[in-house]
Design a protein around this motif. Sequence first.
Motif, PDB file in Angstrom:
ATOM      1  N   UNK A 260      -0.224  14.840 -14.197  1.00 38.47           N
ATOM      2  CA  UNK A 260      -1.581  14.537 -14.655  1.00 38.47           C
ATOM      3  C   UNK A 260      -2.594  14.917 -13.587  1.00 38.47           C
ATOM      4  N   UNK A 261      -3.720  15.411 -14.033  1.00 37.12           N
ATOM      5  CA  UNK A 261      -4.853  15.653 -13.137  1.00 37.12           C
ATOM      6  C   UNK A 261      -5.733  14.407 -13.153  1.00 37.12           C
ATOM      7  N   UNK A 262      -6.052  13.911 -11.962  1.00 33.95           N
ATOM      8  CA  UNK A 262      -6.785  12.656 -11.837  1.00 33.95           C
ATOM      9  C   UNK A 262      -8.098  12.907 -11.113  1.00 33.95           C
TER      10      UNK A 262
ATOM     11  N   UNK B  32       0.842  -1.192   0.000  1.00 32.25           N
ATOM     12  CA  UNK B  32       0.000   0.000   0.000  1.00 32.25           C
ATOM     13  C   UNK B  32       0.873   1.237   0.000  1.00 32.25           C
ATOM     14  N   UNK B  33       0.268   2.425   0.043  1.00 28.02           N
ATOM     15  CA  UNK B  33       1.052   3.668   0.048  1.00 28.02           C
ATOM     16  C   UNK B  33       2.062   3.691   1.188  1.00 28.02           C
ATOM     17  N   UNK B  34       3.309   4.042   0.873  1.00 22.46           N
ATOM     18  CA  UNK B  34       4.348   4.024   1.900  1.00 22.46           C
ATOM     19  C   UNK B  34       5.253   5.252   1.841  1.00 22.46           C
TER      20      UNK B  34
ATOM     21  N   UNK C  85       2.334   7.119 -15.107  1.00 21.72           N
ATOM     22  CA  UNK C  85       3.310   6.923 -14.038  1.00 21.72           C
ATOM     23  C   UNK C  85       2.666   7.189 -12.689  1.00 21.72           C
ATOM     24  N   UNK C  86       2.824   6.261 -11.773  1.00 23.51           N
ATOM     25  CA  UNK C  86       2.290   6.411 -10.423  1.00 23.51           C
ATOM     26  C   UNK C  86       3.450   6.508  -9.444  1.00 23.51           C
TER      27      UNK C  86
ATOM     28  N   UNK D 182      -0.777   9.222  -3.638  1.00 21.51           N
ATOM     29  CA  UNK D 182      -0.190   8.938  -4.946  1.00 21.51           C
ATOM     30  C   UNK D 182      -0.165  10.190  -5.816  1.00 21.51           C
ATOM     31  N   UNK D 183       0.924  10.324  -6.596  1.00 18.68           N
ATOM     32  CA  UNK D 183       1.021  11.348  -7.637  1.00 18.68           C
ATOM     33  C   UNK D 183       0.986  10.642  -8.992  1.00 18.68           C
ATOM     34  N   UNK D 184       0.396  11.308  -9.982  1.00 16.82           N
ATOM     35  CA  UNK D 184       0.335  10.723 -11.313  1.00 16.82           C
ATOM     36  C   UNK D 184       0.948  11.673 -12.332  1.00 16.82           C
TER      37      UNK D 184
END
Length: 356
Positions: A256-258, A90-92, A300-301, A308-310
């Motif tokens: 990217x805008x998500x 998971x996110x770390x 790209x994540x 998270x950034x995209x």
Amino acid sequence: MPRVRLLPWLLILALVGCGTSPTREDMSYHVRPVSVSGDFAGAPGVYAFIERMRRHGYPPERTAAILSGARLQPSIIDLMDQQSPRQATGPSGAWTRYRAKFLSEDSINNGVAFWRRNEVALERAAARYGVPPEYIVAIIGVETRYGGFTGKTRILDALATLAFAYPRRAEYFAGELEQFLVMAKEENLDPFALRGSFAGAMGLGQFMPSSFREHAVDHDGDGQRDLWNPSDAIGSVANYFRHHGWQPGEPVAVPAQVRSVASAHAMKTGFKTRYGLNELASHGITPMRPLGRAEAVSLLELDAQGGYEYWLGLKNFDVITRYNQSTYYAMAVHQLAQAIRSRKGGLDGGRVSSTW
């Protein structure tokens, strides 16, 4: 006189061999034309490698002598095993920690200083190969701290260890050992003297031997390709990028805008992915800046602290991954390049980069 001296020995050999003469197959199996001593004596693949080097003009005796002087380095095998990626559940915040290794204030300032010291070579490389100076500087910064640490391991020891004592990647490193010895012969270098990384990478740009032979250039015109020389390293990195398709004036990556992080997280991500813009838009993902001429991009994540950034990766981002096949590596190079360009532009009143 020579014929008289040899005759008794020929007669003795004929008598000794009577009735017990081995077949050609027995001779090739039991008798080695040369012997290897030291750490790699009897190691799998050693004699096949000696035979392999014949086609490059290496007499078996010369190759055997070189391998006899190589030393097994068990610590290299331990380091290689540590390179295996760990899967996050998971996110770390892994990206935030990774980024911090390369985008410190010292790293940015040292990049600006390296650029100033090598401005002529960098501008000449940019003009010849079409690669902006900041990306050349950033690669050298990430790889060797701008030449401050190019590695202390003997290249011969590193490659021999991985070629003959690391079965998982033995074929690849045997090929690099072959290229290394050919390189040493072509460049008139002592194979025992060259030092670099534990994986056999060399110089400011950390080229493997195969990359050296294919992409290294004599950028300063002194008649030798020397990757420990900043000018040659600069030209060689730029040439490597051009060879792999760098597109001058085109962007590298854009944020990217998500619309929905959960939806984006469910998609396949990474520098090897390819999406059309309409497909991404259908998932609520849109670029925050112009994409130039790109018709397909990678999604790209980045596992950043706080979420998270995209980003969307373009052809030039893919080119950076040819140096190291890692999204985080390529993004660190990209962001360090931009930080160096911005810092130098601000200090020197220079132009703002047209790539993002």
